[in-house]
Write a protein that holds these residues in place. Structure first.
Motif, PDB file in Angstrom:
ATOM      1  N   THR A 192      -7.505  -4.803  13.335  1.00 16.59           N
ATOM      2  CA  THR A 192      -6.567  -3.697  13.447  1.00 16.59           C
ATOM      3  C   THR A 192      -6.925  -2.543  12.526  1.00 16.59           C
ATOM      4  O   THR A 192      -6.833  -1.375  12.921  1.00 16.59           O
ATOM      5  CB  THR A 192      -5.135  -4.184  13.167  1.00 16.59           C
ATOM      6  OG1 THR A 192      -4.834  -5.253  14.079  1.00 16.59           O
ATOM      7  CG2 THR A 192      -4.123  -3.073  13.360  1.00 16.59           C
ATOM      8  N   THR A 193      -7.337  -2.839  11.300  1.00 20.57           N
ATOM      9  CA  THR A 193      -7.642  -1.775  10.336  1.00 20.57           C
ATOM     10  C   THR A 193      -9.079  -1.275  10.443  1.00 20.57           C
ATOM     11  O   THR A 193      -9.367  -0.157  10.047  1.00 20.57           O
ATOM     12  CB  THR A 193      -7.417  -2.253   8.885  1.00 20.57           C
ATOM     13  OG1 THR A 193      -8.369  -3.285   8.581  1.00 20.57           O
ATOM     14  CG2 THR A 193      -5.997  -2.745   8.670  1.00 20.57           C
ATOM     15  N   ASN A 252       9.914   0.435   9.932  1.00 17.62           N
ATOM     16  CA  ASN A 252       9.479  -0.421  11.032  1.00 17.62           C
ATOM     17  C   ASN A 252      10.541  -1.377  11.564  1.00 17.62           C
ATOM     18  O   ASN A 252      10.211  -2.423  12.130  1.00 17.62           O
ATOM     19  CB  ASN A 252       8.214  -1.194  10.636  1.00 17.62           C
ATOM     20  CG  ASN A 252       7.074  -0.270  10.322  1.00 17.62           C
ATOM     21  OD1 ASN A 252       6.846   0.705  11.031  1.00 17.62           O
ATOM     22  ND2 ASN A 252       6.365  -0.533   9.239  1.00 17.62           N
ATOM     23  N   LEU A 285      10.010  -2.502  15.206  1.00 15.93           N
ATOM     24  CA  LEU A 285       9.014  -3.551  15.427  1.00 15.93           C
ATOM     25  C   LEU A 285       9.483  -4.894  14.874  1.00 15.93           C
ATOM     26  O   LEU A 285       9.278  -5.942  15.500  1.00 15.93           O
ATOM     27  CB  LEU A 285       7.679  -3.161  14.799  1.00 15.93           C
ATOM     28  CG  LEU A 285       6.989  -1.949  15.418  1.00 15.93           C
ATOM     29  CD1 LEU A 285       5.720  -1.603  14.648  1.00 15.93           C
ATOM     30  CD2 LEU A 285       6.684  -2.183  16.882  1.00 15.93           C
ATOM     31  N   ASP A 294       1.047  -9.131  19.348  1.00 15.47           N
ATOM     32  CA  ASP A 294       0.877  -7.719  19.705  1.00 15.47           C
ATOM     33  C   ASP A 294       1.780  -6.845  18.837  1.00 15.47           C
ATOM     34  O   ASP A 294       1.366  -5.781  18.375  1.00 15.47           O
ATOM     35  CB  ASP A 294       1.187  -7.479  21.186  1.00 15.47           C
ATOM     36  CG  ASP A 294       0.146  -8.103  22.103  1.00 15.47           C
ATOM     37  OD1 ASP A 294      -1.008  -8.312  21.659  1.00 15.47           O
ATOM     38  OD2 ASP A 294       0.488  -8.401  23.269  1.00 15.47           O
ATOM     39  N   VAL A 295       2.995  -7.292  18.608  1.00 15.97           N
ATOM     40  CA  VAL A 295       3.921  -6.549  17.742  1.00 15.97           C
ATOM     41  C   VAL A 295       3.401  -6.555  16.307  1.00 15.97           C
ATOM     42  O   VAL A 295       3.441  -5.527  15.613  1.00 15.97           O
ATOM     43  CB  VAL A 295       5.349  -7.127  17.824  1.00 15.97           C
ATOM     44  CG1 VAL A 295       6.270  -6.471  16.803  1.00 15.97           C
ATOM     45  CG2 VAL A 295       5.914  -6.956  19.233  1.00 15.97           C
ATOM     46  N   ALA A 310       0.275  -6.762  15.340  1.00 14.28           N
ATOM     47  CA  ALA A 310      -0.858  -5.830  15.281  1.00 14.28           C
ATOM     48  C   ALA A 310      -0.368  -4.383  15.235  1.00 14.28           C
ATOM     49  O   ALA A 310      -0.914  -3.559  14.486  1.00 14.28           O
ATOM     50  CB  ALA A 310      -1.785  -6.040  16.479  1.00 14.28           C
ATOM     51  N   GLU A 311       0.669  -4.072  16.000  1.00 10.98           N
ATOM     52  CA  GLU A 311       1.229  -2.716  15.976  1.00 10.98           C
ATOM     53  C   GLU A 311       1.848  -2.408  14.612  1.00 10.98           C
ATOM     54  O   GLU A 311       1.707  -1.306  14.081  1.00 10.98           O
ATOM     55  CB  GLU A 311       2.278  -2.572  17.085  1.00 10.98           C
ATOM     56  CG  GLU A 311       2.746  -1.148  17.285  1.00 10.98           C
ATOM     57  CD  GLU A 311       3.696  -1.004  18.465  1.00 10.98           C
ATOM     58  OE1 GLU A 311       4.351   0.057  18.519  1.00 10.98           O
ATOM     59  OE2 GLU A 311       3.797  -1.919  19.309  1.00 10.98           O
ATOM     60  N   LEU A 312       2.491  -3.389  14.027  1.00  8.51           N
ATOM     61  CA  LEU A 312       3.079  -3.240  12.695  1.00  8.51           C
ATOM     62  C   LEU A 312       1.999  -2.978  11.652  1.00  8.51           C
ATOM     63  O   LEU A 312       2.130  -2.081  10.812  1.00  8.51           O
ATOM     64  CB  LEU A 312       3.869  -4.507  12.361  1.00  8.51           C
ATOM     65  CG  LEU A 312       4.687  -4.562  11.095  1.00  8.51           C
ATOM     66  CD1 LEU A 312       5.729  -3.460  11.047  1.00  8.51           C
ATOM     67  CD2 LEU A 312       5.367  -5.919  10.994  1.00  8.51           C
ATOM     68  N   ALA A 332      -1.053  -1.759  12.266  1.00  8.44           N
ATOM     69  CA  ALA A 332      -1.659  -0.452  12.562  1.00  8.44           C
ATOM     70  C   ALA A 332      -0.791   0.685  12.037  1.00  8.44           C
ATOM     71  O   ALA A 332      -1.301   1.641  11.428  1.00  8.44           O
ATOM     72  CB  ALA A 332      -1.873  -0.303  14.069  1.00  8.44           C
ATOM     73  N   ARG A 333       0.504   0.603  12.267  1.00 11.19           N
ATOM     74  CA  ARG A 333       1.415   1.651  11.802  1.00 11.19           C
ATOM     75  C   ARG A 333       1.416   1.727  10.272  1.00 11.19           C
ATOM     76  O   ARG A 333       1.374   2.818   9.695  1.00 11.19           O
ATOM     77  CB  ARG A 333       2.819   1.371  12.327  1.00 11.19           C
ATOM     78  CG  ARG A 333       3.798   2.491  12.045  1.00 11.19           C
ATOM     79  CD  ARG A 333       5.193   2.138  12.492  1.00 11.19           C
ATOM     80  NE  ARG A 333       5.345   2.147  13.940  1.00 11.19           N
ATOM     81  CZ  ARG A 333       6.478   1.821  14.551  1.00 11.19           C
ATOM     82  NH1 ARG A 333       7.547   1.450  13.845  1.00 11.19           N
ATOM     83  NH2 ARG A 333       6.558   1.859  15.873  1.00 11.19           N
ATOM     84  N   SER A 334       1.466   0.573   9.631  1.00  9.55           N
ATOM     85  CA  SER A 334       1.488   0.533   8.171  1.00  9.55           C
ATOM     86  C   SER A 334       0.169   1.016   7.584  1.00  9.55           C
ATOM     87  O   SER A 334       0.151   1.731   6.577  1.00  9.55           O
ATOM     88  CB  SER A 334       1.805  -0.889   7.701  1.00  9.55           C
ATOM     89  OG  SER A 334       3.075  -1.275   8.169  1.00  9.55           O
TER      90      SER A 334
END
Length: 141
Positions: free
Chosen positions: A42-43, A95, A98, A123-124, A126-128, A130-132
């Protein structure tokens, strides 16, 4: 360069993979490896050890209450006995949208505590992450 003062949790050159492989509890070790892989994907960053038992990705500066500038990782994890701790994902009540969809967890100041990674929506998660990562990581830190 940020002052590390007398802090014990600073970035080290210890081997991340060897640390994760050394986690005694088999389920916690699998969860830590899966979280490590997810954060790496993700990062797009490589993990580093912070102290003896925390894995961090990236860097972010912060100022302590006493006015000292410090360096910390943007997101990270620690396979603790009671739970897998994921750092940098819940600062300032962020967040919530999420977290409501993530699955069973508890939170602390900036931390997410997970008993079983398999119980989460990956998936959630990974989104968390990515956002962070986008909010926390500083290339020039």
């Amino acid at each position: 360069m940020p002052d590390h003062g007398d802090r014990r949790t600073t970035r080290t050159d210890a081997d991340v993979e060897a640390f994760v492989a050394s986690v005694a509890d088999e389920r916690r070790r699998r969860d830590a490896q899966a979280a490590l892989d997810l954060m790496r994907r993700t990062t797009g960053a490589e993990p580093r050890m912070w102290g003896a038992s925390t894995v961090g990705f990236g860097s972010q500066p912060y100022r302590t209450a006493d006015g000292k500038d410090r360096d910390w990782f943007a997101v990270g994890l620690a396979p603790r006995k009671a739970a897998l701790t994921l750092y940098g994902l819940t600062y300032d009540g962020s967040n919530a949208d999420l977290l409501a969809r993530l699955g069973p967890h508890t939170t602390g100041k900036g931390c997410l505590y997970v008993t079983r990674l398999d119980d989460l929506d990956h998936d959630v998660l990974a989104e968390l992450v990515a956002r962070s990562w986008a909010r926390n990581h500083r290339e020039d830190a």
